[in-house]
Scaffold this motif. Sequence first.
Motif, PDB file in Angstrom:
ATOM      1  N   GLY A  86      18.231  -2.451  -0.766  1.00 28.22           N
ATOM      2  CA  GLY A  86      17.718  -2.796   0.553  1.00 28.22           C
ATOM      3  C   GLY A  86      16.590  -3.786   0.397  1.00 28.22           C
ATOM      4  O   GLY A  86      16.338  -4.292  -0.707  1.00 28.22           O
ATOM      5  N   PRO A  87      15.873  -4.096   1.481  1.00 26.81           N
ATOM      6  CA  PRO A  87      14.768  -5.054   1.391  1.00 26.81           C
ATOM      7  C   PRO A  87      13.696  -4.590   0.410  1.00 26.81           C
ATOM      8  O   PRO A  87      13.367  -3.405   0.345  1.00 26.81           O
ATOM      9  CB  PRO A  87      14.230  -5.107   2.825  1.00 26.81           C
ATOM     10  CG  PRO A  87      15.340  -4.600   3.677  1.00 26.81           C
ATOM     11  CD  PRO A  87      16.079  -3.606   2.850  1.00 26.81           C
ATOM     12  N   LEU A  88      13.161  -5.520  -0.364  1.00 23.18           N
ATOM     13  CA  LEU A  88      12.096  -5.220  -1.306  1.00 23.18           C
ATOM     14  C   LEU A  88      10.739  -5.381  -0.620  1.00 23.18           C
ATOM     15  O   LEU A  88      10.546  -6.284   0.203  1.00 23.18           O
ATOM     16  CB  LEU A  88      12.175  -6.153  -2.511  1.00 23.18           C
ATOM     17  CG  LEU A  88      13.484  -6.117  -3.311  1.00 23.18           C
ATOM     18  CD1 LEU A  88      13.452  -7.155  -4.430  1.00 23.18           C
ATOM     19  CD2 LEU A  88      13.738  -4.734  -3.878  1.00 23.18           C
ATOM     20  N   ILE A  89       9.809  -4.487  -0.966  1.00 22.83           N
ATOM     21  CA  ILE A  89       8.482  -4.501  -0.359  1.00 22.83           C
ATOM     22  C   ILE A  89       7.467  -4.933  -1.409  1.00 22.83           C
ATOM     23  O   ILE A  89       7.432  -4.393  -2.522  1.00 22.83           O
ATOM     24  CB  ILE A  89       8.110  -3.104   0.188  1.00 22.83           C
ATOM     25  CG1 ILE A  89       9.192  -2.599   1.146  1.00 22.83           C
ATOM     26  CG2 ILE A  89       6.743  -3.145   0.865  1.00 22.83           C
ATOM     27  CD1 ILE A  89       9.469  -3.507   2.324  1.00 22.83           C
ATOM     28  N   GLY A  90       6.635  -5.908  -1.047  1.00 26.72           N
ATOM     29  CA  GLY A  90       5.675  -6.445  -1.990  1.00 26.72           C
ATOM     30  C   GLY A  90       4.245  -6.372  -1.504  1.00 26.72           C
ATOM     31  O   GLY A  90       3.977  -6.279  -0.298  1.00 26.72           O
ATOM     32  N   VAL A  91       3.313  -6.417  -2.463  1.00 24.41           N
ATOM     33  CA  VAL A  91       1.876  -6.478  -2.181  1.00 24.41           C
ATOM     34  C   VAL A  91       1.269  -7.564  -3.051  1.00 24.41           C
ATOM     35  O   VAL A  91       1.859  -7.992  -4.041  1.00 24.41           O
ATOM     36  CB  VAL A  91       1.186  -5.126  -2.445  1.00 24.41           C
ATOM     37  CG1 VAL A  91       1.662  -4.071  -1.457  1.00 24.41           C
ATOM     38  CG2 VAL A  91       1.431  -4.648  -3.886  1.00 24.41           C
ATOM     39  N   TRP A  92       0.078  -7.995  -2.666  1.00 20.55           N
ATOM     40  CA  TRP A  92      -0.621  -9.066  -3.377  1.00 20.55           C
ATOM     41  C   TRP A  92      -1.814  -8.507  -4.151  1.00 20.55           C
ATOM     42  O   TRP A  92      -2.416  -7.516  -3.750  1.00 20.55           O
ATOM     43  CB  TRP A  92      -1.215 -10.075  -2.395  1.00 20.55           C
ATOM     44  CG  TRP A  92      -0.283 -10.905  -1.597  1.00 20.55           C
ATOM     45  CD1 TRP A  92       0.796 -10.498  -0.884  1.00 20.55           C
ATOM     46  CD2 TRP A  92      -0.398 -12.310  -1.383  1.00 20.55           C
ATOM     47  NE1 TRP A  92       1.364 -11.560  -0.235  1.00 20.55           N
ATOM     48  CE2 TRP A  92       0.653 -12.686  -0.524  1.00 20.55           C
ATOM     49  CE3 TRP A  92      -1.289 -13.286  -1.831  1.00 20.55           C
ATOM     50  CZ2 TRP A  92       0.841 -14.004  -0.100  1.00 20.55           C
ATOM     51  CZ3 TRP A  92      -1.105 -14.600  -1.405  1.00 20.55           C
ATOM     52  CH2 TRP A  92      -0.044 -14.949  -0.557  1.00 20.55           C
ATOM     53  N   THR A  93      -2.183  -9.194  -5.222  1.00 20.17           N
ATOM     54  CA  THR A  93      -3.499  -9.025  -5.820  1.00 20.17           C
ATOM     55  C   THR A  93      -4.136 -10.407  -5.905  1.00 20.17           C
ATOM     56  O   THR A  93      -3.551 -11.338  -6.452  1.00 20.17           O
ATOM     57  CB  THR A  93      -3.442  -8.325  -7.186  1.00 20.17           C
ATOM     58  OG1 THR A  93      -4.787  -8.117  -7.657  1.00 20.17           O
ATOM     59  CG2 THR A  93      -2.638  -9.085  -8.220  1.00 20.17           C
ATOM     60  N   VAL A  94      -5.323 -10.522  -5.325  1.00 17.41           N
ATOM     61  CA  VAL A  94      -5.990 -11.814  -5.181  1.00 17.41           C
ATOM     62  C   VAL A  94      -7.382 -11.799  -5.798  1.00 17.41           C
ATOM     63  O   VAL A  94      -7.940 -12.843  -6.112  1.00 17.41           O
ATOM     64  CB  VAL A  94      -6.086 -12.216  -3.683  1.00 17.41           C
ATOM     65  CG1 VAL A  94      -6.601 -13.640  -3.521  1.00 17.41           C
ATOM     66  CG2 VAL A  94      -4.740 -12.074  -2.995  1.00 17.41           C
ATOM     67  N   THR A  95      -7.952 -10.617  -6.002  1.00 12.81           N
ATOM     68  CA  THR A  95      -9.343 -10.528  -6.451  1.00 12.81           C
ATOM     69  C   THR A  95      -9.552 -11.071  -7.855  1.00 12.81           C
ATOM     70  O   THR A  95     -10.642 -11.534  -8.182  1.00 12.81           O
ATOM     71  CB  THR A  95      -9.813  -9.065  -6.455  1.00 12.81           C
ATOM     72  OG1 THR A  95      -8.988  -8.322  -7.362  1.00 12.81           O
ATOM     73  CG2 THR A  95      -9.726  -8.448  -5.066  1.00 12.81           C
TER      74      THR A  95
END
Length: 267
Positions: free
Chosen positions: A18-27
């Motif tokens: 199914g759809p993949l869920i992502g998050v960011w790391t920016v710090t």
Amino acid sequence: MSLRLKPTFRDVLAGRDGPLIGVWTVTGSVVAAEIMAGSGADLLLIDGEHGPFGVGDVVGLLQAAEPYPITSLVRVPWNDPVAIKQFLDTGAQNVIVPMVGNAADAARAVDAVRYPPLGSRGIGSALARSGRWGRVAGYVPNADGYVSLTVQIETAEAVQNAAAIAGVAGVDAVFIGPSDLAASMGFPGRGTAEPAVADAVAATIAAVRSERVPVGVNAFVPADAQRWIDAGADFVFVGADVSIMARGSEELVARFAGDRAAGADTY
């Protein structure tokens, strides 16, 4: 000794249920990266475009995420073959190239991620983390199997060229950036709250899917994320370490500051 690398983003997309869920790391913090990597998300975007860190810092961020069942993607600062080469050599298997406006831009990115004779990437895997310093057997002749390329559509020009961009051989996925797209269309700061921008995102999803290429959207508003999943997005990024800390801390402090203000007259 022969080491094995993780499956690429291309492989993960091909095998998804199914759809993949992502998050960011920016710090740039390895602790924040590890926290995000352990969130249960499918994807972790390490942002080398806007994050306050350089190519050398990406090694630690990738290492922080390595033990977790998550696919890391590194967004490079620009569609520049030197930068792309350096980020690949840090061990980034999956790169996102921003501001791809047309098929020629996409072809340049493809060229940069491939070794000769298929491209122009410099060969230094024996000296770099990419091939684990020669410990990944056959890394150079099989490098295409260890690397994936995602290009980012985030301008009005790119929306018009979406099908052509997706149709470039070697483009594994397309990622839509609504914030820069809104600015390009004359609505800075509006994102998909502007109907014209939302329509452009929907049109881009349809155009890319017509080329049978996976497509994703950046969507930090939950309702937007669900909207693009319903429209056929194969992956969505739903939050970043910095925004989670900023909004979460504001909400928590406001809750107690409000109570303090309400009781001010009792002293």
